[in-house]
Scaffold this motif. Structure first.
Motif: not given
Lengths: 306, 345
Positions: B21-28, B33-40, B42-47, B79-81
């Motif tokens: 249902v959700l696919e996150v890739s390379g999330l930044r 100046p704070l890189r809180a999320v730096d390339g994350v 993952f994927a989530v399937a139904p259920g 920023e990216a992903g």
């Protein structure tokens, strides 16, 4: 809610009694003989004595206050030394003019002030915010009498767009309402901006956005109602000041309202008129504050209603 | 008794095989100046329930807010992903109005603070009804009925009466149930839960976890559950991502991760759970020394090395990639030189 309202109304009476005593004492203890003033500079001593007797001014103070209270309870505010007409009638005759002025000024303050405050809070530190900030700094700091004269000079004398004074058409309303309302537009804009900024950072605003509500619903419904709670308190506080401002504005623009009536009363040392007007203003302020307090508890369900 | 209109889906049959249902890739995502999320990624399937674990400042909440498009524009931005939601495509870069149409309908979010997350001036029923009025165009009356039904579904007793209460009249647990009712009002395919039980009493925590599990079974939604508590992970998650300083340091199925944690950070987290210690061996609770590094000026190399008991020279020089471990389960991922191919440990 009803119990609370009844309680608040019951508390109103002692408050008004205290106000009447304070007004009475201040006006009777100030130096100057009201009878001599009423009689005029050339009056004979016998005439002054007669006037003193007629108005009961020869009686002891507590007795005068007693008579005053009894008359007050019958809706009698006394009669003017000058015109010999009942003060209450005179007040009622001028009330619509003052209500018109104060009402439109408040409306201006709420609509324009709150609108500007919300606009400024949408983009803090943007040029819109700065412009609104500058305008409200001007509105708060410029004295009413100066602003009134300035506007009159510019729009009535120089540009001749609007009539300089008097009451009658809509055009007559513009300058007095703007003069009276501008400081409150400015104050409301400032307070709205800061409370909105505070409210917009609340968790429940994030929740509202997470629900997918449209931006305008989030701002005008979820945020503004919460921001309105301190604003409503302000409305009550400023109503009193607005009446004070009306006294000045009515004098500048020859607006035939209560404020000017009171100023004339003061100039002519017409004791009953001044006393009646002050008591009337005080009552109005107390009543408006009661309404505001009740409104407050309607807006904020967390306030105990018992 | 009528239990609500949500159809019961046979979820959980095989999450891995289903389309995510959700696919996150390379999330930044960065805040100045704070890189809180730096390339994350993952994927989530139904259920499926995916847990994101990490301590404060690891960026786990920022991941959820980035997915929802709720990063305050004045503070930071994604920023990216890529954030791909089934049926809605790419979410990153969507205008706020377009995101608003998806939020609350296709994905719902539950927040950590039930005490402050509800608007104090509206009745809770009204706040729930708002969601279906917005997204399903229901009338006021129909939406109110639906709100009552949702309250019943999330286990609020006498829902008809509670719907008329204001938030301050409800307990923390009840408020969190109201939040859950709002999040699931439109049967979303994705539920994001950001530490939904952290602010609650332990007994209430268990009830809320059970409720979320039950609703997942019922709706067949995918859940991203953010927590710092590995005991919660053990109870509800099928898969786990461990985050540290803005990156995923380890991801695996819950079973594998809890049985054999590979990353020293994961081991540290597990060692600091009081209940995980065998009886009779009471000792001082081990803690992971130090704190999360300053995300504005991260040093080179592995982000965890300053706190890592097993760090060696290479860790200071090059950041390890997130890769399957050299030995063991190829479905797992770990960001550590100890488990990398060709590096002696």
């Amino acid at each position: 809610m009803l119990d609370y309202a009844i309680y608040r109304i019951a508390v109103l009476l002692p408050t008004l009694l205290a106000v009447s005593l304070a007004v009475f004492l201040v006006l009777h203890l100030v130096p100057g003989d009201p009878a001599r003033n009423a009689a005029g500079p050339d009056a004979e001593e016998e005439d002054i004595a007669l006037i003193r007797e007629h108005y009961g001014l020869d009686q002891p103070l507590w007795k005068q206050y007693g008579t005053y209270l009894v008359r007050l309870s019958q809706g009698d505010l006394g009669e003017s030394f000058r015109s010999r007409r009942p003060v209450l009638d005179e007040i009622m005759r001028r009330l619509p003019a003052t209500m018109e002025l104060a009402g439109f000024a408040m409306l201006l303050a709420v609509l324009v002030g709150v609108g500007m405050g919300v606009a400024a809070s949408m983009k803090p530190n943007s040029w819109v915010d700065d412009a609104i900030g500058a305008l409200s700094a001007f509105g708060i700091s410029v004295p009413v009498f100066f602003l009134g004269l300035l506007l009159m000079l510019l729009f009535a004398a120089r540009l001749q767009w609007l009539p300089p004074s008097g009451r009658g058409s809509w055009a007559n309303l513009v300058l007095p309402v703007v003069t009276l309302g501008l400081p409150y537009v400015a104050t409301f804009a400032r307070v709205t901006r800061s409370t909105m900024l505070e409210v917009l950072s609340e968790d429940y605003i994030r929740t509202a956005r997470a629900k997918g509500l449209m931006r305008r619903t989030v701002i005008w419904r979820h945020a503004l109602i919460n921001a309105a709670i301190p604003l409503v308190t302000l409305l009550g506080v400023y109503f009193g000041r607005l009446l004070g401002g009306a006294v000045i504005v009515e004098t500048i623009f020859a607006w035939p309202g209560l404020g000017r009536y009171m100023v004339d009363g003061i100039i002519q040392r017409d004791l009953q008129v001044v006393q009646g007007c002050i008591l009337f203003f005080a009552t109005a302020i107390v009543v408006v504050n009661l309404v505001v307090d009740l409104l407050y508890s309607v807006l904020d369900p967390r306030i105990a209603r018992g | 008794m009528h239990e609500g209109s949500i159809p019961i889906v046979n979820a959980m049959s095989d999450p891995a095989a289903a389309v995510p249902v959700l696919e996150v890739s390379g999330l930044r995502t960065r805040f100045g100046p704070l890189r809180a999320v730096d390339g994350v990624s993952f994927a989530v399937a139904p259920g499926e329930t995916l847990c994101i674990v990490g301590e404060s400042g690891s960026g786990k909440s920022t991941v959820a807010l980035s997915i929802m498009g709720l990063i305050p524009p004045a503070a930071g931005r994604v920023e990216a992903g890529s954030i791909h939601l089934a049926g809605h495509g790419e979410l990153r870069g969507l205008a706020d109005a377009a995101m608003a149409a998806i939020r609350g309908r296709a994905m719902g979010m539950i927040f950590q603070e039930p005490m402050t997350s509800l608007n104090p001036v509206f009745k809770v029923g009204t706040q729930i009804a708002e969601v279906v009025r917005r997204h399903q165009g229901m009338s006021r009356a129909a939406a109110h009925d639906r709100a009552v039904e949702l309250l019943r579904l999330v286990g609020v007793p006498s829902p008809q009466m509670r719907a008329l209460d204001y938030p301050h009249q409800l307990s923390g647990g009840m408020r969190q149930r109201v939040m859950i009712a709002m999040a699931i009002a439109c049967d979303p395919m994705l539920i994001l839960a950001d530490e939904p039980t952290t602010a609650l009493d332990v007994t209430i925590q268990a009830q809320i976890l059970a409720l979320i599990e039950e609703l997942k079974q019922r709706l067949g939604s995918g859940i991203v559950f953010i927590t710092h508590d590995l005991r919660v992970v053990a109870q509800i998650a099928q898969t786990v991502c461990v985050m540290y300083a803005g990156v995923v340091v380890e991801s695996a199925t819950t079973r594998a991760l809890l049985r054999t944690p590979l990353h020293p950070y994961t081991s540290g987290l597990m060692a600091s759970i009081p209940a995980a210690q065998p009886r009779g061996t009471r000792r001082r609770l081990p803690v992971i020394a130090g704190t999360v590094p300053n995300l504005a000026k991260l040093p080179g190399g592995c982000r965890f090395r300053s706190r890592c008991p097993k760090a060696f020279d290479l860790c200071a020089e090059v950041e390890p990639p997130l890769a399957p471990p050299a030995k063991g389960d190829p479905d797992r991922l770990v960001r550590c030189w100890l488990h990398a191919d060709g590096v002696a440990a």
